[in-house]
Design a protein around this motif. Structure first.
Motif, mmCIF file in Angstrom:
data_model
loop_
_atom_site.group_PDB
_atom_site.id
_atom_site.type_symbol
_atom_site.label_atom_id
_atom_site.label_comp_id
_atom_site.label_asym_id
_atom_site.label_seq_id
_atom_site.Cartn_x
_atom_site.Cartn_y
_atom_site.Cartn_z
ATOM 1 N N LEU A 331 0.830 -1.207 0.000
ATOM 2 C CA LEU A 331 0.000 0.000 0.000
ATOM 3 C C LEU A 331 0.862 1.254 0.000
ATOM 4 N N LEU A 332 1.984 1.211 0.733
ATOM 5 C CA LEU A 332 2.903 2.347 0.748
ATOM 6 C C LEU A 332 3.482 2.588 -0.639
ATOM 7 N N ALA A 333 3.804 1.502 -1.340
ATOM 8 C CA ALA A 333 4.376 1.629 -2.682
ATOM 9 C C ALA A 333 3.365 2.190 -3.675
ATOM 10 N N LYS A 334 2.069 1.999 -3.395
ATOM 11 C CA LYS A 334 1.034 2.504 -4.290
ATOM 12 C C LYS A 334 0.971 4.034 -4.291
ATOM 13 N N PHE A 352 -2.215 -6.947 -9.723
ATOM 14 C CA PHE A 352 -2.019 -6.080 -8.560
ATOM 15 C C PHE A 352 -1.870 -4.611 -8.960
ATOM 16 N N ASP A 353 -2.137 -4.321 -10.221
ATOM 17 C CA ASP A 353 -2.088 -2.941 -10.696
ATOM 18 C C ASP A 353 -3.361 -2.212 -10.263
ATOM 19 N N PHE A 354 -3.397 -0.893 -10.521
ATOM 20 C CA PHE A 354 -4.614 -0.134 -10.264
ATOM 21 C C PHE A 354 -5.714 -0.590 -11.233
ATOM 22 N N LEU A 355 -6.958 -0.355 -10.849
ATOM 23 C CA LEU A 355 -8.089 -0.724 -11.694
ATOM 24 C C LEU A 355 -7.973 -0.022 -13.035
ATOM 25 N N VAL A 415 -12.890 1.053 -3.306
ATOM 26 C CA VAL A 415 -11.533 1.486 -2.946
ATOM 27 C C VAL A 415 -10.556 0.325 -3.093
ATOM 28 N N MET A 416 -10.944 -0.857 -2.627
ATOM 29 C CA MET A 416 -10.084 -2.034 -2.735
ATOM 30 C C MET A 416 -9.784 -2.359 -4.200
ATOM 31 N N ALA A 417 -10.817 -2.299 -5.053
ATOM 32 C CA ALA A 417 -10.637 -2.637 -6.465
ATOM 33 C C ALA A 417 -9.787 -1.610 -7.187
ATOM 34 N N ILE A 418 -9.958 -0.336 -6.838
ATOM 35 C CA ILE A 418 -9.158 0.719 -7.473
ATOM 36 C C ILE A 418 -7.683 0.543 -7.140
ATOM 37 N N LEU A 419 -7.389 0.168 -5.902
ATOM 38 C CA LEU A 419 -5.997 -0.012 -5.485
ATOM 39 C C LEU A 419 -5.386 -1.285 -6.071
ATOM 40 N N LYS A 424 -11.427 -6.621 -7.899
ATOM 41 C CA LYS A 424 -12.692 -6.222 -8.530
ATOM 42 C C LYS A 424 -13.736 -7.321 -8.420
ATOM 43 N N LEU A 425 -13.317 -8.537 -8.077
ATOM 44 C CA LEU A 425 -14.290 -9.617 -7.892
ATOM 45 C C LEU A 425 -15.196 -9.346 -6.693
#
Length: 624
Positions: A331-334, A352-355, A415-419, A424-425
């Motif tokens: 999360l820090l790396a995001k 593991f990329d952004f949506l 928020v979880m899916a965007i990160l 997205k499931l």
């Protein structure tokens, strides 16, 4: 879809196992272990004292992994075989061509792989029935429930991966999340839930957590969402505490059944459950009595969040648990420039990329996002208008609490899916639930029955324009699995190495070696353990600029006999800077002028290594 994509019915048993890549292969290997053991108890003993998965260590795989689905299915298969299950299959010989020898293949419930797959697909089929009931519960309309369920199908590629990757943990866990949401929604809607309702909620939560290590993060957002509904005074304190305690009971049982899994003991979910219970039971009554609503809400939020983080840090410190530090680092790396070897392995993977914008576009063209947006507007308006009612007029508190919860939960999943696009499931099915609210009688209350039906039909038709096309494209994906080079590697391992030979390599490959040959491995794809992350980084020196002598010394210290190198990994990258040697260059910039080991060995094998196998995809070096 699964058959169309792999032509699974015409694969040999070995090819079927090879098709279960990465973590799928690792988990399927435990099912295979118990199925082919002399007895069920003998198989369990192998899982309780496993010295193959993380050689030379002996581990309790129940404590490390989420193996209950494989244990249950292997037990069911063994019972099925005793009652004539062996006759429930049809076998034939297949000529493969391409210079490959013919194979013997079987299909049907009597075949272990088909028994496993049918169980997964049946569970997810039942899940759609439960999903339809959930849509009906939140919308009070059969047509709205039909729309929500069709939206799941119309956005199938964004809602589930079970059709491509059945052995993944989410394939077993997600159906129980839908059941849990149905039970939770019913509790929120009722005036006062019964003991049976809370018991069923606890059982469903337990069944969701047991198969999947990531379930705790979804449940963390659920508890925080419910806490938000409680702060809005839509959910009374007693009911909130009963829900928290029900989840707490399932958490304790989960820890017991997983022999004290450290990832659970030090989780934010466990800390949040405890913080919510302590704050609402000990402090909330006093805070709400002495302070105005807005100030008391801010104080309670601060106490819960601060307590969650504090309890989590204290637990990790006292128990010396570091298994989940990579999640904070990810999360820090995001959001910052922070990077290390492990976070780059994650962020360099597409899932593991952004949506992606493409996903948003797909969800919009099926009218899923616009419908969910309309539902959100309605729920927000409902809450605001409710504030102007007198207390004795608020007869729909339970219904509003349920709707607000689904809105907040959908926001959390968004928020979880965007990160992390892989998540997205969670979002897509929740959006489908929200979409069902948009054409419910609650929203269209001013319309007559005929007008309501017309609006529902028009909405269904608008969704179907692109939705049917999406579903047709999914069904029409045609392919055929083949991995001749990998099959050649496995055959060589089985025929040319002793049973106790120890292997190292890329995580997907070592999982395959364990599944197909049962040879000991030193690293594997289950990355939620500090020790295995350290081991994998050591093994991945084969893709670094370290000297052959240093790499050899590291592998010998790990007691590795053979290391499998994939030359394609030297330069393969999802985005610029993501080749494995570039991850090492980021950590060791002083070495950028040195040669890359995996490229060097393509021309000359440095001593003391010895090449013992080579084909177009794999190179095996013996660590003398």
């Amino acid at each position: 879809m699964f058959e169309n994509q792999r032509f699974f019915s015409h694969l040999s048993p070995l090819e079927r196992e090879l098709s279960f890549r990465t973590e799928m292969g690792l988990y399927y290997s435990y099912y295979k272990t118990v199925v082919y053991s002399d007895s069920f108890t003998a198989g369990l003993r192998q899982l309780l004292q496993d010295n193959v998965t993380e050689y030379p260590d002996t581990i309790n795989t129940f404590r490390r992994f989420n193996l209950l689905p494989e244990v249950i299915l292997s037990a069911a298969y063994r019972v099925f075989q005793q009652f004539g299950g062996a006759g429930w299959k049809e076998c034939y010989q297949i000529n493969r061509g391409f210079g490959q020898p013919p194979i013997h293949s079987c299909v049907g419930l009597g075949e272990p792989s088909y028994f496993y797959l049918y169980a997964v697909f049946s569970l997810n089929g039942v899940m759609l029935t439960v999903f339809c009931l959930l849509c009906y519960l939140v919308s009070d309309s059969v047509l709205a429930a039909l729309l929500g369920t069709l939206q799941f199908f119309y956005n199938h590629g964004e809602a589930t991966r079970v059709q491509w990757t059945p052995p993944l943990r989410e394939s077993f866990a997600f159906p129980f999340l839908i059941l849990q949401l149905l039970l939770l929604s019913n509790i929120l809607r009722s005036r006062q839930g019964t003991r049976l309702m809370y018991l069923c909620l606890s059982v469903a939560t337990l069944c969701f957590m047991l198969p999947w290590q990531f379930a705790q993060f979804a449940l963390l957002t659920q508890i925080l969402s419910l806490f938000g509904v409680y702060l809005l005074r839509l959910l009374n304190m007693d009911k909130f505490q009963l829900i928290v305690m029900s989840c707490g009971v399932s958490f304790i049982l989960n820890v017991i059944l997983q022999f004290g899994n450290t990832l659970l003991l030090s989780s934010y979910y466990a800390s949040c459950l405890l913080a919510c219970l302590l704050v609402t039971r000990l402090l909330s009554p006093t805070i709400q009595y002495w302070f105005p609503w807005l100030l008391s809400m801010l104080m309670e939020v601060s106490l819960v969040l601060g307590g969650t983080v504090g309890i989590k840090m204290l637990t990790s410190l006292v128990m010396d648990i570091k298994d989940d530090v990579h999640i904070g680092a990810l999360l820090l790396a995001k959001f910052t420039s922070y990077q290390d070897f492990h976070t780059q392995l994650y962020t360099c993977a597409a899932e593991f990329d952004f949506l992606s914008f493409e996903t948003v576009q797909k969800l919009t063209t099926t009218v899923l996002l616009p419908l969910a947006g309309l539902s959100a507007i309605f729920i927000i308006t409902k809450v605001l208008s409710r504030q102007h009612k007198k207390n004795d007029d608020k007869q729909d508190d339970g219904d509003v609490a349920m709707l607000v919860y689904h809105l907040v939960q959908c926001s959390a999943f968004a928020v979880m899916a965007i990160l992390i696009m892989r998540l997205k499931l969670f979002l897509t099915p929740q959006l489908a639930v929200m979409a069902s609210i948009a054409i419910s009688p609650k929203v269209l209350s001013l319309l007559s029955n005929r007008q309501f039906v017309m609006v529902a039909i028009v909405t269904l038709c608008a969704s179907s324009i692109v939705g049917v096309q999406n579903l047709r494209e999914q069904i029409n994906i045609l392919d055929e699995f083949n991995a001749f080079e990998q099959e050649e590697l496995v055959m060589w391992v089985n025929n040319s190495t002793p049973q106790d030979a120890v292997f190292a390599g890329a995580m997907p490959t070592t999982a395959t070696i364990k599944l197909t040959t049962n040879r000991p491995i030193v690293n594997h794809p289950h990355y939620e353990d500090a020790g295995i992350r350290h081991r994998t980084k050591q093994v991945y020196q084969i893709y670094s600029r370290h000297s052959p002598q240093e790499i050899h010394r590291t592998l010998r210290e790990m007691k590795v006999d053979y290391v499998i190198i994939e030359p394609s990994w030297c330069n393969r990258q999802y985005r610029p800077g993501c080749a494995v040697y570039q991850l090492w260059d980021y950590e060791e910039p002083d070495n950028v002028h040195k040669p890359i080991f995996c490229q060097t060995i393509q021309h000359q094998i440095p001593k003391p290594f010895q090449q013992v196998f080579n084909n177009n995809m794999y190179q095996v070096l013996k660590v003398n």
